[in-house]
Design a protein around this motif. Structure first.
Motif, short mmCIF file in Angstrom:
data_model
loop_
_atom_site.label_atom_id
_atom_site.label_comp_id
_atom_site.label_asym_id
_atom_site.label_seq_id
_atom_site.Cartn_x
_atom_site.Cartn_y
_atom_site.Cartn_z
N TYR A 128 124.17 59.12 58.50
CA TYR A 128 124.47 58.17 57.43
C TYR A 128 124.58 58.86 56.06
N GLN A 129 125.17 60.05 56.06
CA GLN A 129 125.37 60.77 54.80
C GLN A 129 126.45 60.13 53.94
N TYR A 130 127.34 59.37 54.57
CA TYR A 130 128.55 58.92 53.86
C TYR A 130 128.51 57.43 53.54
N ILE A 131 127.29 56.89 53.39
CA ILE A 131 127.13 55.51 52.94
C ILE A 131 126.41 55.52 51.59
N PRO A 132 126.44 54.42 50.85
CA PRO A 132 125.81 54.40 49.53
C PRO A 132 124.30 54.66 49.57
N HIS A 133 123.82 55.31 48.52
CA HIS A 133 122.40 55.56 48.31
C HIS A 133 122.05 55.04 46.91
N THR A 134 120.99 54.25 46.81
CA THR A 134 120.55 53.70 45.54
C THR A 134 119.29 54.43 45.07
N VAL A 135 119.24 54.72 43.77
CA VAL A 135 118.09 55.44 43.19
C VAL A 135 117.59 54.68 41.98
N SER A 136 116.29 54.42 41.96
CA SER A 136 115.65 53.78 40.81
C SER A 136 114.63 54.74 40.22
N ILE A 137 114.65 54.90 38.91
CA ILE A 137 113.76 55.82 38.22
C ILE A 137 112.69 55.02 37.48
N VAL A 138 111.43 55.44 37.64
CA VAL A 138 110.32 54.83 36.91
C VAL A 138 109.74 55.88 35.96
N PRO A 139 110.17 55.89 34.70
CA PRO A 139 109.66 56.89 33.75
C PRO A 139 108.19 56.65 33.44
N PRO A 140 107.49 57.70 33.02
CA PRO A 140 106.06 57.53 32.72
C PRO A 140 105.80 56.92 31.34
N HIS A 141 106.83 56.94 30.47
CA HIS A 141 106.67 56.42 29.12
C HIS A 141 107.88 55.56 28.76
N GLN A 142 107.67 54.56 27.94
CA GLN A 142 108.73 53.62 27.60
C GLN A 142 109.89 54.27 26.85
N ASP A 143 109.60 55.32 26.09
CA ASP A 143 110.67 55.93 25.30
C ASP A 143 111.45 57.00 26.08
N TRP A 144 111.11 57.23 27.35
CA TRP A 144 111.85 58.19 28.17
C TRP A 144 113.11 57.52 28.71
N GLU A 145 114.25 58.15 28.46
CA GLU A 145 115.53 57.63 28.93
C GLU A 145 116.05 58.46 30.10
N VAL A 146 117.02 57.92 30.82
CA VAL A 146 117.57 58.58 32.00
C VAL A 146 119.03 58.94 31.74
N THR A 147 119.36 60.20 31.97
CA THR A 147 120.75 60.66 31.91
C THR A 147 121.16 61.17 33.27
N THR A 148 122.25 60.63 33.80
CA THR A 148 122.81 61.08 35.08
C THR A 148 124.28 60.65 35.11
N SER A 149 125.04 61.29 35.97
CA SER A 149 126.46 60.92 36.09
C SER A 149 126.68 59.81 37.12
N LEU A 150 125.61 59.36 37.78
CA LEU A 150 125.75 58.29 38.76
C LEU A 150 126.09 56.95 38.10
N LEU A 151 126.69 56.07 38.87
CA LEU A 151 127.03 54.72 38.41
C LEU A 151 125.75 53.92 38.18
N LYS A 152 125.60 53.39 36.97
CA LYS A 152 124.43 52.58 36.64
C LYS A 152 124.67 51.14 37.07
N ILE A 153 123.74 50.60 37.87
CA ILE A 153 123.92 49.22 38.35
C ILE A 153 122.93 48.25 37.71
N SER A 154 121.83 48.75 37.16
CA SER A 154 120.90 47.94 36.38
C SER A 154 119.99 48.91 35.63
#
Length: 579
Positions: A128-154
């Motif tokens: 199942y390498q060729y199906i969608p994979h969803t990733v959610s990031i839980v930062p340790p601090h509120q002011d930490w932001e996430v940068t990635t080239s993946l499509l943001k869905i929420s």
């Protein structure tokens, strides 16, 4: 037969980043099989070494996500886990990844940021390498932001259309500085972690010019948006290409001096060029990645060597630096190449193929038996460019090769074979290059620089220092107060009498010698003189008689000839891009 695909969801958290541990939870829903096999990659595309990413994994567990009961599992190999999933439709796998290695191909987590590569953090399910994979990031601090080239869905949740895309999309999590700019109506960013002496205004100006020149070469920018992720470190150096971004690591105070800034802009041009050459134009052997083992190809000279050739040309075309700097940079690389004995041992194709066991696994002997496909590949690209320009009287160049490779293989991401690559180059050059291939790719013939440079009014001249000294054949390095041999030219006077890397150099003709005084001491002798060299070899005191050889050429300089004929002037102007 049940054809329903599972849902693959990752949650990545870092509650105590000071401990350098990413907490990863993998939840697989709609699972219908009795066994679940998951594997962790052993390498990441763009860096051709088995890095054993699973060595950083700890505290693995598997549970039924509905009942919260443990599920039996077994480790099948270094990077392969098998979970007994009978009657379990929702599986939760938890583990931690130790992340304290700040390179472009590994993971790093501390109190200031979190950075990770997909190959070094995530499992994949082979079927199942060729199906969608969803990733959610839980930062340790509120002011930490996430940068990635993946499509943001929420908020802090992203989707990859397949595992390949997940691997190709690094994450930077923290309070990174973001500088936005636009090229050809497309948004770009410099995303910077760390402090340093980088002039952002100049950086963005020069980056725009480099992007424009590479777009001009290929005809378009094959993305909707792109970012450069820069880690400013103490002394690191490196870059790793991705489809819609790249990651760079550079010394934080390495931008003030012109030569160091130019080196950085070469790195920028190199990684950006890769979004065509390697990420989309790639060898057949790398068309589909096997993350479980080495992926061999003999074409890395084209992937990396050609890119290295353009990382010198593009900043020049973009007016980041002058014609003199262009010639100086080529001279420096040629000098390095001609100082490596391994060029007489390892053919270029073999260097490409054996990257997995040689280029990234260097030791004290490496310069004696190998040559970098980056370095030699750069000069093969130069020679081929000169052949094409000469044959076409300046109407074509290696740029045409890259454009044809892009249209024929890159646009649709169809892997090319060695034969197809050679065929395209021959098409553009208008001649059979079989002999060229045999001489300079398949064998170890010396590269005849002046033969190829002369029609363009260029000449490579030897530079021997006025205070040159007879050749001993060793390099030294300090280890505390000890002067140890770090390299011995295998065919040098020192190599011939058995001096080895790791030996401690003590004296010459009974008088103490050090790293600082070795050159001066050798100037007291002549070619052919015999000297007694005293060393500690594996703690044993040895006195060895060494017959010194003639002085070595210290460097080479690429120059424009004093007198040019009309044809040379025309071809030289064409090479430099003069109007």
């Amino acid at each position: 037969m049940n054809t329903q695909q599972p849902d693959i969801y990752y949650q990545v958290s870092m509650e105590n980043p000071e401990l350098h541990l990413f907490q990863v939870n993998l939840t697989i829903t709609n699972w219908t099989q009795e066994m679940l096999d998951i594997m962790m990659p052993v390498w990441t595309p763009g860096s051709y070494l088995v890095r054993e990413y699973s060595k950083n994994l700890q505290e693995f567990s598997a549970t039924d996500a509905t009942t919260h009961q443990p599920i039996p599992w077994h480790k099948q190999s270094k990077n392969h886990w098998q979970i007994e999933a009978k009657n379990t439709k929702e599986i939760k796998i938890s583990y931690k990844i130790y992340a304290n290695e700040l390179t472009v191909r590994t993971n790093h987590l501390d109190s200031t940021h979190g950075y990770f590569n997909g190959a070094a953090l995530f499992f994949y399910i082979p079927e199942y390498q060729y199906i969608p994979h969803t990733v959610s990031i839980v930062p340790p601090h509120q002011d930490w932001e996430v940068t990635t080239s993946l499509l943001k869905i929420s908020h802090n949740t992203f989707c990859a259309d397949c595992f390949d895309t997940l691997v190709d999309s690094p994450f930077e999590i923290g309070t990174q500085e973001i500088d936005n700019f636009v090229v050809s109506d497309k948004p770009h960013q410099w995303v910077t972690w760390g402090k340093g002496n980088l002039d952002k205004e100049k950086l963005i100006k020069d980056t725009k010019a480099i992007i424009e020149k590479e777009e001009e070469l290929f005809g378009d920018l094959p993305y909707e948006d792109y970012f450069f992720l820069l880690h400013l470190s103490g002394s690191g150096f490196g870059g790793l290409e991705h489809k819609n971004c790249c990651v760079l690591n550079y010394p934080r105070f390495g931008f003030r001096k012109e030569d160091k800034y130019n080196r950085f802009m070469q790195l920028v041009a190199h990684e950006f060029f890769h979004l065509w050459n390697v990420k989309r134009i790639r060898p057949k052997e790398l068309e589909i990645f096997d993350y479980s083992q080495e992926n061999y190809t003999a074409s890395l000279w084209f992937c990396e060597g050609v890119t290295s050739y353009y990382d010198i040309l593009i900043p020049y075309r973009a007016k980041v630096y002058s014609r003199k700097t262009l010639l100086d940079l080529l001279s420096k690389d040629i000098s390095q190449y001609l100082s490596i004995p391994g060029r007489h041992i390892q053919p270029l194709r073999e260097s490409s193929f054996d990257a997995w066991i040689k280029l990234y696994r260097r030791d004290a002997y490496s310069n004696n038996n190998q040559i970098s496909y980056y370095l030699k590949g750069q000069f093969i690209a130069l020679f081929l460019d000169l052949i094409i320009r000469k044959n076409s009287q300046g109407q074509k160049s290696f740029d045409d090769v890259m454009r044809e490779m892009w249209q024929r293989f890159g646009v649709d991401e169809i892997g090319y074979t060695e034969e197809e690559l050679k065929g395209v180059i021959e098409e553009i050059a208008g001649e059979d290059l079989t002999q060229f291939w045999d001489l300079y790719l398949n064998n170890i013939n010396e590269l005849p620089f002046n033969e190829f440079l002369e029609p363009f009014g260029l000449i490579l001249k030897e530079k021997t220092a006025k205070d040159s000294h007879p050749y001993l054949g060793v390099l030294l390095q300090k280890e505390g107060v000890i002067d140890k041999v770090s390299f011995v030219d295998a065919n040098s006077p020192a190599g011939m009498v058995g001096i080895e890397a790791g030996d401690e150099l003590l004296a010459m003709d009974g008088f103490k010698v050090t790293l600082e005084t070795l050159g001066d001491r050798l100037r007291d002798y002549q070619e052919g003189d015999e000297v007694e060299v005293t060393i500690f070899h594996q703690d044993e005191l040895k006195n060895l008689m060494v017959k010194l050889a003639k002085p070595k050429v210290t460097s080479y300089q690429l120059k424009v000839m004093d007198r040019l004929n009309e044809n040379q002037r025309t071809l030289l102007a064409n090479f430099f891009g003069d109007e």
